[in-house]
Design an enzyme around this catalytic site. Structure first.
Site, mmCIF file in Angstrom:
data_model
loop_
_atom_site.group_PDB
_atom_site.id
_atom_site.type_symbol
_atom_site.label_atom_id
_atom_site.label_comp_id
_atom_site.label_asym_id
_atom_site.label_seq_id
_atom_site.Cartn_x
_atom_site.Cartn_y
_atom_site.Cartn_z
ATOM 1 N N ASP A 7 37.155 9.892 21.381
ATOM 2 C CA ASP A 7 36.919 9.799 19.935
ATOM 3 C C ASP A 7 37.503 10.975 19.147
ATOM 4 O O ASP A 7 37.597 10.906 17.926
ATOM 5 C CB ASP A 7 35.412 9.732 19.644
ATOM 6 C CG ASP A 7 34.809 8.374 19.981
ATOM 7 O OD1 ASP A 7 35.514 7.368 19.805
ATOM 8 O OD2 ASP A 7 33.642 8.324 20.408
ATOM 9 N N HIS B 176 31.091 14.397 27.448
ATOM 10 C CA HIS B 176 31.099 13.036 27.970
ATOM 11 C C HIS B 176 30.033 12.870 29.046
ATOM 12 O O HIS B 176 29.741 13.807 29.783
ATOM 13 C CB HIS B 176 32.474 12.687 28.561
ATOM 14 C CG HIS B 176 32.698 11.231 28.652
ATOM 15 N ND1 HIS B 176 32.264 10.476 29.711
ATOM 16 C CD2 HIS B 176 33.282 10.367 27.784
ATOM 17 C CE1 HIS B 176 32.575 9.210 29.500
ATOM 18 N NE2 HIS B 176 33.190 9.113 28.326
HETATM 19 C C1 LIG Z 1 33.441 6.602 23.319
HETATM 20 C C2 LIG Z 1 32.351 7.485 23.633
HETATM 21 O O1 LIG Z 1 31.239 7.066 23.625
HETATM 22 S S1 LIG Z 1 32.728 9.074 24.066
HETATM 23 C C3 LIG Z 1 31.317 10.013 23.511
HETATM 24 C C4 LIG Z 1 31.244 10.016 22.012
HETATM 25 N N1 LIG Z 1 30.142 10.831 21.542
HETATM 26 C C5 LIG Z 1 30.318 12.049 21.038
HETATM 27 O O2 LIG Z 1 31.416 12.569 20.942
HETATM 28 C C6 LIG Z 1 29.074 12.739 20.554
HETATM 29 C C7 LIG Z 1 29.020 14.173 21.056
HETATM 30 N N2 LIG Z 1 28.818 14.219 22.485
HETATM 31 C C8 LIG Z 1 27.573 14.078 23.045
HETATM 32 O O3 LIG Z 1 26.583 13.917 22.344
HETATM 33 C C9 LIG Z 1 27.454 14.133 24.546
HETATM 34 O O4 LIG Z 1 28.515 14.839 25.098
HETATM 35 C C10 LIG Z 1 27.369 12.732 25.164
HETATM 36 C C11 LIG Z 1 26.220 11.939 24.570
HETATM 37 C C12 LIG Z 1 28.661 11.976 24.961
HETATM 38 C C13 LIG Z 1 27.140 12.889 26.665
HETATM 39 O O5 LIG Z 1 25.944 13.568 26.783
HETATM 40 P P1 LIG Z 1 25.320 14.034 28.156
HETATM 41 O O6 LIG Z 1 25.573 13.043 29.194
HETATM 42 O O7 LIG Z 1 23.921 14.387 27.882
HETATM 43 O O8 LIG Z 1 26.158 15.317 28.465
HETATM 44 P P2 LIG Z 1 25.813 16.424 29.489
HETATM 45 O O9 LIG Z 1 24.629 16.081 30.320
HETATM 46 O O10 LIG Z 1 27.055 16.743 30.201
HETATM 47 O O11 LIG Z 1 25.448 17.663 28.572
HETATM 48 C C14 LIG Z 1 25.367 18.929 29.160
HETATM 49 C C15 LIG Z 1 25.019 19.940 28.114
HETATM 50 O O12 LIG Z 1 26.072 19.988 27.160
HETATM 51 C C16 LIG Z 1 25.573 19.769 25.864
HETATM 52 N N3 LIG Z 1 26.554 18.981 25.134
HETATM 53 C C17 LIG Z 1 27.141 17.854 25.547
HETATM 54 N N4 LIG Z 1 27.972 17.418 24.597
HETATM 55 C C18 LIG Z 1 27.890 18.280 23.583
HETATM 56 C C19 LIG Z 1 28.510 18.355 22.319
HETATM 57 N N5 LIG Z 1 29.353 17.400 21.925
HETATM 58 N N6 LIG Z 1 28.212 19.380 21.506
HETATM 59 C C20 LIG Z 1 27.345 20.327 21.905
HETATM 60 N N7 LIG Z 1 26.723 20.322 23.097
HETATM 61 C C21 LIG Z 1 26.987 19.302 23.916
HETATM 62 C C22 LIG Z 1 24.294 19.001 26.086
HETATM 63 O O13 LIG Z 1 23.416 19.128 24.979
HETATM 64 C C23 LIG Z 1 23.776 19.645 27.327
HETATM 65 O O14 LIG Z 1 23.188 20.887 26.977
HETATM 66 P P3 LIG Z 1 21.932 21.478 27.794
HETATM 67 O O15 LIG Z 1 22.390 21.612 29.195
HETATM 68 O O16 LIG Z 1 21.653 22.774 27.114
HETATM 69 O O17 LIG Z 1 20.853 20.459 27.626
HETATM 70 O O1 LIG Z 2 31.963 5.790 28.918
HETATM 71 C C1 LIG Z 2 31.229 6.238 28.042
HETATM 72 O O2 LIG Z 2 30.032 6.532 28.231
HETATM 73 C C2 LIG Z 2 31.761 6.485 26.686
HETATM 74 C C3 LIG Z 2 33.235 6.317 26.560
HETATM 75 O O3 LIG Z 2 33.997 7.202 26.789
HETATM 76 C C4 LIG Z 2 33.764 5.013 26.169
HETATM 77 O O4 LIG Z 2 33.009 4.098 25.943
HETATM 78 O O5 LIG Z 2 34.990 4.871 26.055
#
Ligand SMILES: CC(=O)SCCNC(=O)CCNC(=O)[C@H](O)C(C)(C)COP(=O)(O)OP(=O)(O)OC[C@H]1O[C@@H](n2cnc3c(N)ncnc32)[C@H](O)[C@@H]1OP(=O)(O)O
Ligand SMILES: O=C([O-])CC(=O)C(=O)O
Length: 397
Positions: free
Chosen positions: A324, A267
């Site tokens: 999700d 997240h």
């Molecule tokens: C309702 C919503 O929108 S909730 C989010 C829904 N999206 C997902 O589930 C997709 C999968 N998740 C992701 O892509 C990410 O976690 C995001 C886009 C939600 C947030 O991303 P960021 O803000 O960049 O996360 P953050 O900065 O904490 O990431 C830290 C590290 O963890 C990794 N990471 C974060 N999430 C994931 C994941 N789901 N799988 C693998 N690696 C991950 C990043 O690549 C990063 O790696 P690095 O340090 O080697 O570059």
């Molecule tokens: O807040 C965010 O970036 C994503 C999320 O969890 C939501 O939209 O519910």
């Protein structure tokens, strides 16, 4: 030297762009609050309709206010006839999220108060949008399957009526209640990508429908709301690729070693658990027991654990499931098809979007920018003050 703060490539993480009174997240403590109320308490005690009132109006309704708000939602459920008629000519393989997004301008065309930009008119528009999006989704699903759309049942709650209009059978009360809780949990999340998109659009003084349509577009992506359907697709893929449940650990490790994202994990704001996921996981577990889907629930829990373990092994601090991760399975156990899962998110968060649209349009001027207009650093070609020499296409060869 330009007078700008350099926040490039950070996706605006941690950069406040406006004040809001609608919700608050403490990402280090795993706290989510709507208008001052903890999400856990709303999930336990409130209803989606009451929470929608709270988000839109800022306070919990008194009995009469709730009755009137509910009556207005119920009275707004019926879609303008031309919308369902036009759906019959749309390609049946259209993605439901695209259909939902494309329907917003249609709803706008039918709104007699479209150009009335008073606060009260915007609240009434919000009520119509919240009431009609479920009917759009259910109507489209039936039409694409060769069935007739069903009229709303005014005796049913907002959530139960959606299940009725979708499936054509009266929903089990407990299941409708579980979906209602799920909708409360998805109703609002501060300045996530889709809410920001809505607010950015209406900061130009575009109408609410234009803002909500932008929100739907932003929500559809797999890094945002689209992840719930991707989690289900991941489960089906794992089923094809492993021979025993014990292979899940290896499957997760290989995927993460390839640098691929685990859908439904991680997240941008929560750096601990997502409080919504804890509640959804428990509902999911209970429903899995009741409906005989324990295998899928076990697999999801295992994936979550393995993902966390892999992160720790790589020396990264944390990773936990987001909203999700368990939502997809929960919808699946309610017979909601995979391609309707992200639209389901939209049916809930539209409440938050509309609340933000109203806040964006009517907040005190000093609490928000007049028009969002960030900058970009130009890193393209530059041939001095005169610009690059233009050659005609003949000269270019
Ligand atoms: C309702 C919503 O929108 S909730 C989010 C829904 N999206 C997902 O589930 C997709 C999968 N998740 C992701 O892509 C990410 O976690 C995001 C886009 C939600 C947030 O991303 P960021 O803000 O960049 O996360 P953050 O900065 O904490 O990431 C830290 C590290 O963890 C990794 N990471 C974060 N999430 C994931 C994941 N789901 N799988 C693998 N690696 C991950 C990043 O690549 C990063 O790696 P690095 O340090 O080697 O570059
Ligand atoms: O807040 C965010 O970036 C994503 C999320 O969890 C939501 O939209 O519910």
């Amino acid at each position: 030297m330009k007078n700008t703060v350099r926040i490039k490539n950070m996706g605006l993480r941690g950069v406040p762009v406006a004040d809001t009174k609608i919700s608050f997240i403490d990402g280090l403590k795993g706290i989510l609050i709507y208008r001052g109320y903890r999400i856990e308490e709303l999930a336990e005690k409130s209803s989606f309709v009451e929470t929608a009132y709270l988000l839109l109006n800022g306070t919990l309704p008194r009995t009469k206010e709730l009755e009137q708000f509910n009556a207005e939602l119920v009275a707004s459920r019926k879609l303008p006839d031309f919308i369902l008629k036009s759906f019959r000519n749309w390609p049946k393989n259209a993605a439901p999220m695209d259909v939902l997004q494309a329907s917003l301008p249609l709803l706008a065309m039918a709104d007699p108060e479209l150009m009335d930009e008073t606060r009260d008119a915007n609240v009434r528009k919000a009520i119509r949008i919240i009431a009609r999006m479920p009917a759009i989704l259910a109507g489209w699903h039936r039409i694409r399957n060769g069935l007739d759309p069903l009229p709303p049942d005014h005796a049913l709650s907002h959530t139960a009526n959606f299940l009725w209009q979708l499936h054509g059978r009266k929903p089990d009360v407990h299941m409708a209640k579980d979906l209602d809780v799920c909708m409360i949990l998805h109703a609002e999340h501060t300045f996530n990508a889709s809410t920001f998109a809505c607010r950015e659009v209406v900061s130009t003084r575009a109408h609410m429908y234009a803002g909500v349509s932008a929100g739907i577009g932003a929500l559809s992506g797999s890094l945002h709301g689209g992840a719930n359907a991707k989690v289900m697709e991941m489960l089906f893929q794992i089923e094809k690729e492993i021979s025993s449940e014990d292979d899940i650990a290896k499957w997760v490790k290989q995927k993460m070693d390839r640098g691929e994202k685990m859908m439904g994990m991680g997240h941008a704001v929560y750096k601990t658990f997502d409080p919504r996921s804890i509640i959804l996981k428990e509902i999911c577990r209970r429903l899995a027991v009741e409906t005989g889907h324990m295998k899928w629930y076990r697999w999801l829990s295992r994936i979550e654990e393995e993902c966390h373990r892999e992160f720790e092994r790589k020396g990264k601090s944390w990773i936990k499931s987001n909203v999700d991760f368990y939502a997809g399975l929960l919808y699946a156990m309610m017979d909601i098809p995979v391609d309707l899962m992200t639209p389901m998110f939209a049916l809930s968060i539209v409440t938050g979007w509309c609340s933000h649209v109203i806040e964006e349009k009517f907040a005190e001027a000093q609490e928000k920018p007049v028009l969002y207009r960030p900058e970009a650093d130009y890193v393209g070609d530059y041939c001095g003050a005169m610009g690059c020499e233009y050659k005609s296409v003949d000269q270019r060869g």
